[in-house]
Design a protein around this motif. Sequence first.
Motif, mmCIF file in Angstrom:
data_model
loop_
_atom_site.group_PDB
_atom_site.id
_atom_site.type_symbol
_atom_site.label_atom_id
_atom_site.label_comp_id
_atom_site.label_asym_id
_atom_site.label_seq_id
_atom_site.Cartn_x
_atom_site.Cartn_y
_atom_site.Cartn_z
ATOM 1 N N ASN A 76 15.450 -31.051 12.755
ATOM 2 C CA ASN A 76 14.598 -30.541 13.827
ATOM 3 C C ASN A 76 13.180 -30.252 13.346
ATOM 4 O OD1 ASN A 76 16.649 -30.677 15.758
ATOM 5 N ND2 ASN A 76 17.407 -28.612 15.259
ATOM 6 N N ILE A 77 13.057 -29.706 12.151
ATOM 7 C CA ILE A 77 11.716 -29.439 11.597
ATOM 8 C C ILE A 77 10.955 -30.748 11.427
ATOM 9 C CG2 ILE A 77 10.482 -28.620 9.546
ATOM 10 C CD1 ILE A 77 12.820 -26.565 9.199
ATOM 11 N N ALA A 78 11.632 -31.761 10.878
ATOM 12 C CA ALA A 78 10.975 -33.050 10.667
ATOM 13 C C ALA A 78 10.675 -33.751 11.992
ATOM 14 C CB ALA A 78 11.851 -33.942 9.785
ATOM 15 N N ALA A 117 14.826 -38.442 11.565
ATOM 16 C CA ALA A 117 13.904 -37.640 12.372
ATOM 17 C C ALA A 117 12.572 -38.355 12.551
ATOM 18 C CB ALA A 117 13.689 -36.277 11.713
ATOM 19 N N VAL A 118 12.052 -38.920 11.461
ATOM 20 C CA VAL A 118 10.776 -39.643 11.534
ATOM 21 C C VAL A 118 10.910 -40.845 12.467
ATOM 22 C CG1 VAL A 118 9.065 -40.945 10.215
ATOM 23 C CG2 VAL A 118 10.086 -38.882 9.223
ATOM 24 N N CYS A 119 11.965 -41.632 12.276
ATOM 25 C CA CYS A 119 12.151 -42.831 13.093
ATOM 26 C C CYS A 119 12.409 -42.483 14.558
ATOM 27 C CB CYS A 119 13.294 -43.676 12.524
ATOM 28 S SG CYS A 119 12.908 -44.402 10.909
ATOM 29 N N ASP A 120 13.182 -41.431 14.793
ATOM 30 C CA ASP A 120 13.456 -41.019 16.177
ATOM 31 C C ASP A 120 12.178 -40.573 16.876
ATOM 32 O OD1 ASP A 120 16.087 -41.608 15.738
ATOM 33 O OD2 ASP A 120 16.765 -39.525 15.569
ATOM 34 N N LYS A 121 11.300 -39.873 16.149
ATOM 35 C CA LYS A 121 10.033 -39.426 16.740
ATOM 36 C C LYS A 121 9.166 -40.627 17.120
ATOM 37 C CE LYS A 121 7.106 -36.348 18.130
ATOM 38 N NZ LYS A 121 6.932 -35.037 17.499
ATOM 39 N N PHE A 122 9.106 -41.619 16.236
ATOM 40 C CA PHE A 122 8.333 -42.813 16.555
ATOM 41 C C PHE A 122 8.916 -43.551 17.759
ATOM 42 C CE2 PHE A 122 6.170 -42.657 12.401
ATOM 43 C CZ PHE A 122 4.904 -43.072 12.785
ATOM 44 N N ARG A 123 10.260 -43.678 17.795
ATOM 45 C CA ARG A 123 10.892 -44.382 18.921
ATOM 46 C C ARG A 123 10.593 -43.666 20.242
ATOM 47 N NH1 ARG A 123 15.661 -46.623 15.884
ATOM 48 N NH2 ARG A 123 16.399 -44.485 15.720
ATOM 49 N N GLU A 124 10.616 -42.334 20.181
ATOM 50 C CA GLU A 124 10.359 -41.540 21.389
ATOM 51 C C GLU A 124 8.940 -41.760 21.901
ATOM 52 O OE1 GLU A 124 9.516 -36.849 22.468
ATOM 53 O OE2 GLU A 124 10.693 -37.327 20.681
ATOM 54 N N ALA A 127 8.231 -46.340 21.095
ATOM 55 C CA ALA A 127 9.303 -47.338 21.294
ATOM 56 C C ALA A 127 9.441 -48.273 20.096
ATOM 57 C CB ALA A 127 9.084 -48.144 22.574
ATOM 58 N N ARG A 128 8.846 -47.912 18.990
ATOM 59 C CA ARG A 128 8.991 -48.656 17.736
ATOM 60 C C ARG A 128 9.315 -47.669 16.629
ATOM 61 N NH1 ARG A 128 3.676 -51.602 16.462
ATOM 62 N NH2 ARG A 128 4.968 -52.563 14.856
ATOM 63 N N ARG A 129 9.832 -48.183 15.517
ATOM 64 C CA ARG A 129 10.128 -47.308 14.380
ATOM 65 C C ARG A 129 9.714 -48.003 13.092
ATOM 66 N NH1 ARG A 129 15.843 -47.257 11.793
ATOM 67 N NH2 ARG A 129 14.428 -47.552 10.038
ATOM 68 N N PRO A 130 9.285 -47.232 12.095
ATOM 69 C CA PRO A 130 8.925 -47.842 10.808
ATOM 70 C C PRO A 130 10.164 -48.301 10.061
ATOM 71 C CG PRO A 130 8.739 -45.458 10.692
ATOM 72 C CD PRO A 130 9.056 -45.783 12.116
ATOM 73 N N SER A 131 10.008 -49.334 9.252
ATOM 74 C CA SER A 131 11.081 -49.809 8.398
ATOM 75 C C SER A 131 11.074 -49.040 7.083
ATOM 76 C CB SER A 131 10.921 -51.303 8.116
ATOM 77 O OG SER A 131 11.000 -52.038 9.315
ATOM 78 N N VAL A 132 12.215 -49.015 6.429
ATOM 79 C CA VAL A 132 12.343 -48.355 5.125
ATOM 80 C C VAL A 132 12.139 -49.383 4.024
ATOM 81 C CG1 VAL A 132 13.921 -47.155 3.570
ATOM 82 C CG2 VAL A 132 13.876 -46.572 6.012
ATOM 83 N N ASP A 133 11.324 -49.045 3.050
ATOM 84 C CA ASP A 133 11.115 -49.881 1.859
ATOM 85 C C ASP A 133 11.162 -48.961 0.648
ATOM 86 O OD1 ASP A 133 10.239 -51.429 -0.247
ATOM 87 O OD2 ASP A 133 8.608 -52.387 0.856
ATOM 88 N N THR A 134 12.258 -49.015 -0.094
ATOM 89 C CA THR A 134 12.402 -48.096 -1.232
ATOM 90 C C THR A 134 11.630 -48.563 -2.463
ATOM 91 O OG1 THR A 134 14.434 -49.213 -1.912
ATOM 92 C CG2 THR A 134 14.663 -47.306 -0.461
ATOM 93 N N ALA A 135 11.198 -49.829 -2.492
ATOM 94 C CA ALA A 135 10.517 -50.355 -3.677
ATOM 95 C C ALA A 135 9.008 -50.139 -3.606
ATOM 96 C CB ALA A 135 10.838 -51.837 -3.849
ATOM 97 N N ARG A 136 8.364 -50.655 -2.549
ATOM 98 C CA ARG A 136 6.910 -50.538 -2.427
ATOM 99 C C ARG A 136 6.540 -50.071 -1.021
ATOM 100 N NH1 ARG A 136 4.010 -52.576 -6.457
ATOM 101 N NH2 ARG A 136 2.176 -52.806 -5.121
ATOM 102 N N PRO A 137 6.853 -48.826 -0.686
ATOM 103 C CA PRO A 137 6.556 -48.336 0.663
ATOM 104 C C PRO A 137 5.065 -48.093 0.864
ATOM 105 C CG PRO A 137 7.339 -46.549 -0.700
ATOM 106 C CD PRO A 137 7.457 -47.782 -1.538
ATOM 107 N N ASP A 138 4.635 -48.221 2.110
ATOM 108 C CA ASP A 138 3.256 -47.852 2.443
ATOM 109 C C ASP A 138 3.087 -46.336 2.427
ATOM 110 O OD1 ASP A 138 2.271 -50.530 3.076
ATOM 111 O OD2 ASP A 138 3.587 -50.418 4.823
ATOM 112 N N ILE A 139 4.092 -45.628 2.934
ATOM 113 C CA ILE A 139 4.030 -44.174 3.092
ATOM 114 C C ILE A 139 5.240 -43.544 2.411
ATOM 115 C CG2 ILE A 139 4.027 -42.251 4.735
ATOM 116 C CD1 ILE A 139 1.474 -43.885 4.891
ATOM 117 N N ARG A 140 4.979 -42.588 1.529
ATOM 118 C CA ARG A 140 6.056 -41.828 0.891
ATOM 119 C C ARG A 140 6.097 -40.433 1.496
ATOM 120 N NH1 ARG A 140 4.323 -45.343 -3.213
ATOM 121 N NH2 ARG A 140 5.950 -46.052 -4.654
ATOM 122 N N ILE A 141 7.290 -40.013 1.894
ATOM 123 C CA ILE A 141 7.511 -38.685 2.462
ATOM 124 C C ILE A 141 8.382 -37.908 1.487
ATOM 125 C CG2 ILE A 141 8.529 -37.402 4.390
ATOM 126 C CD1 ILE A 141 8.055 -40.047 6.058
#
Length: 393
Positions: A76-78, A117-124, A127-141
């Motif tokens: 919920n916080i995220a 939580a991050v993906c659900d917020k974007f979808r809401e 209507a799109r969500r970011p993809s996960v990339d564990t090797a070379r991500p654009d954004i690290r959280i």
Amino acid sequence: MTRHCFFAPCPRGLEPILAAELEQLGASSVQGRDGGVQFQGDWRVCYRANLESRIASRILWQVATQPYASEADVYNIARALPWNEWFTPALTIRVNVAAIKCPLRSLDFVTLKIKDAVCDKFREITARRPSVDTARPDIRIHGFLDAWKFSLYLDTSGEALFKRGLRERAGEAPIRENLAAGILRLTGWQPGIPLLDPMCGSGTFLLEAAQISLNIAPGLERGFAFEKLTKFDKALWDQLRKTAIARQKPKTPQPIFGSDLYGDVLAAARANLSAAGFSEILTLKQANVLEISAPAPFGFLVTNPPYGVRIGEQQALTEFYPKLGDVLKKRFSGWEAYIFTADPLLPKLIRLNASRRTPLFNGALECRLLEYKMVAGGMRRVRQGNVPQPTKS
């Protein structure tokens, strides 16, 4: 400009000098923590810390910190955060979680809940969500949990800041660049004072010393995650880069010396120094540390001796360390020697009295920076000039 809260992790043991560095870069409310420094500042301070800090590992922007009791609270916080205002769903993400005394059973599950939580917020919202990339991500959280508080950070750095973009080849188990820069700061060495690393490996100390001597900002040759954020201020960033470039000094020869016994290792150091454009400003040669002489009447010897693989097993070490101590005593009078090691045998076998032992960590490996003053009156006379006292910690 709006002030934000940030956290800059660093190698453990370097928190006090990182705090001082961040204050020089304009940070306020600076407070050392175990493993890093908390501070406040606007985006100018954030950009400058990424560009100019030699000690920080990352600059993390704190976007939430609240009490929690369950995984649902974490979600919920995220979920409540305006992720869509900070970056677009076209960018890839990675979530990292660390914890101390956390009552929740699975950090992997917590990581999943933050990602959801991050993906659900974007979808809401989009209507799109970011993809996960564990090797070379654009954004690290980054999420961090203690016994009762949950904090979330956006990583403004991207790749760790010790990745300067200079190193072509890494030697065997090199120390990280920000740890090397911190060790140089702890010794009290200053540009213009002779510096020698007689077991230089792939040249990390030499690279950092050259950058410091020429006042080259360590982040000039790389990119940063903040450049991908929606509210990135390109005009401000371009101005800060131009200012940093204008402060650089000409590439004139410096009294920085490096050597190593092994030709293949020295080739790695040469490649790194050449790629950085430093080949002509310092002296590098193949030599046995047990056979060298001091290149100047006084100076700082700073080194991270190889142990185990390159020198040999325990018996070889018990023979090498006393000989190293003899070389320092006989050939480096007037010098200050700093040896960084994780080997508990070294201080016992080198047969020198350390005037200071500073605990530091190379990753998870506990080490010591040992200070040996190879001096009588000579160095005291020098200190009336430009050589500073080493900082105490």
